[in-house]
Design a protein around this motif. Structure first.
Motif, mmCIF file in Angstrom:
data_model
loop_
_atom_site.group_PDB
_atom_site.id
_atom_site.type_symbol
_atom_site.label_atom_id
_atom_site.label_comp_id
_atom_site.label_asym_id
_atom_site.label_seq_id
_atom_site.Cartn_x
_atom_site.Cartn_y
_atom_site.Cartn_z
ATOM 1 N N GLY A 160 0.959 -1.202 0.046
ATOM 2 C CA GLY A 160 0.008 -0.136 0.104
ATOM 3 C C GLY A 160 0.693 1.294 0.100
ATOM 4 O O GLY A 160 0.594 2.277 -0.748
ATOM 5 N N LEU A 201 0.847 4.235 -2.843
ATOM 6 C CA LEU A 201 0.533 5.794 -2.552
ATOM 7 C C LEU A 201 1.882 6.657 -2.749
ATOM 8 O O LEU A 201 1.604 7.758 -3.041
ATOM 9 C CB LEU A 201 0.108 5.734 -1.179
ATOM 10 N N VAL A 221 1.874 7.296 -6.108
ATOM 11 C CA VAL A 221 0.769 8.378 -6.468
ATOM 12 C C VAL A 221 1.124 10.068 -5.958
ATOM 13 O O VAL A 221 0.972 10.723 -6.807
ATOM 14 C CB VAL A 221 -0.556 8.166 -5.996
ATOM 15 N N ASN A 222 1.772 9.850 -4.778
ATOM 16 C CA ASN A 222 1.998 11.218 -4.116
ATOM 17 C C ASN A 222 3.147 11.919 -4.932
ATOM 18 O O ASN A 222 3.303 12.937 -5.195
ATOM 19 C CB ASN A 222 2.319 11.117 -2.718
ATOM 20 N N LEU A 271 -3.875 12.014 1.216
ATOM 21 C CA LEU A 271 -2.954 10.811 0.687
ATOM 22 C C LEU A 271 -1.629 10.720 1.223
ATOM 23 O O LEU A 271 -1.041 9.628 1.376
ATOM 24 C CB LEU A 271 -2.972 11.095 -0.845
ATOM 25 N N ALA A 288 -2.082 9.313 4.549
ATOM 26 C CA ALA A 288 -2.503 7.682 4.229
ATOM 27 C C ALA A 288 -1.092 6.812 4.055
ATOM 28 O O ALA A 288 -0.897 5.924 4.523
ATOM 29 C CB ALA A 288 -3.312 7.641 3.203
ATOM 30 N N TYR A 289 -0.297 7.727 3.180
ATOM 31 C CA TYR A 289 0.891 6.806 3.039
ATOM 32 C C TYR A 289 1.640 6.558 4.182
ATOM 33 O O TYR A 289 2.207 5.615 4.427
ATOM 34 C CB TYR A 289 1.913 7.886 1.816
#
Length: 292
Positions: A100, A104, A107-108, A118, A121-122
């Protein structure tokens, strides 16, 4: 100056940073006539203190520090789950956190605008990974967590001191060597992971656990100096220089007046590097203690 790390810190961003971010009362004053009211208003404006970076919506070192501490705090909360709440599920939680966090992280890294949700969350997912791997290794090598934390703090402190003294900088030439080294290390890590998954190599860390031929008995290692010892020292050096790149990006961002929201990007970059540094130190200590 080559900045690397955070792609949002560039000249175009800096030039546009101050537009649309000025508070009321800092623009041009237009008045008609020589009325007492207009003169008093003008004197009032002139007597006001100059707006600082925070008031103008620009990134500051304080913003970066606060957001980085927040991210690290979330990492620690995530790490507490496999370490204290669900120690029996440390291994699966480590895998979930690693996968995960990797997704992420990408993505970030590629988002044009930072997303605090986000990024946090990372941090939480990486906390599961860090807590899981620490719990697994702590069971085999008691006290390794404290050693890794102290090692990370020492490397961070020394790197920051060297950066502030001006003795180490992310120059364009240094960045070229850094990129070559980090790509080579990434390729090695992927190959080593593949060999471990398919059972080609033995040992907890794959190729890192094997001894270098011809080094038997050196430095106290009966089976030869572990290959992982050399790779681990290289990785820690790369992580330390990555901190220099992060510090340079942050300094340039503050100096050029980058928008305040990019302090989240800076915090994300520092969090990624600190987690990488901790894991590499943790793995290096495990390799050394496993060869005793």
């Amino acid at each position: 100056m080559a900045l690397g790390g955070n792609p949002v810190f560039n000249g175009k961003t800096f030039r546009s940073a101050t537009r649309g971010n000025q508070p009321a009362g800092t623009g041009t004053v237009t008045y008609a006539g020589d009325s007492t009211a207009s003169r008093q208003q003008l004197e009032h404006l002139y007597n006001q203190p100059s707006a600082g970076p925070a008031q103008m919506g620009r990134m500051t070192f304080d913003d970066v520090i606060v957001k980085t501490l927040l991210c690290i705090g979330v990492v620690l909360l995530g790490a507490a789950v496999p370490a204290f709440v669900l120690p029996g599920l440390a291994l699966p939680l480590m895998v979930v956190g690693a996968l995960g966090g990797f997704v992420l992280g990408l993505v970030n890294a590629f988002k044009r605008e930072p997303s605090p949700a986000l990024i946090l969350a990372y941090a939480a997912l990486e906390g599961l990974f860090v807590g899981g791997i620490t719990t697994v290794l702590e069971a085999r090598f008691p006290g390794i967590a404290v050693q890794a934390v102290l090692g990370t703090l020492v490397v961070f402190g020394v790197t920051l001191a060297l950066f502030k003294s001006g003795k180490v900088r992310a120059t364009p030439k240094a960045m070229k060597f850094f990129m070559i080294a980090i790509i080579s290390y990434a390729v090695f890590s992927l190959v080593n992971l593949g060999l471990m998954i398919f059972g080609v190599t033995e040992g907890m860390f794959g190729l890192r656990s094997t001894g270098i031929p011809g080094t038997e008995g050196m430095l106290g290692f009966a089976e030869g100096i572990p290959f992982g010892l050399v790779i681990g020292l290289l990785a820690i050096g790369l992580a330390a220089f990555s901190l220099i790149v992060d510090f340079t990006s942050i300094s340039e961002g503050v100096r050029h007046g980058a928008p305040q929201r990019y302090s989240w990007t800076a915090a994300f970059g520092l969090t990624v590097t600190l987690i990488w540094l901790y894991v590499e130190i943790l793995r290096l200590i495990a390799i050394i203690r496993g060869s005793e």
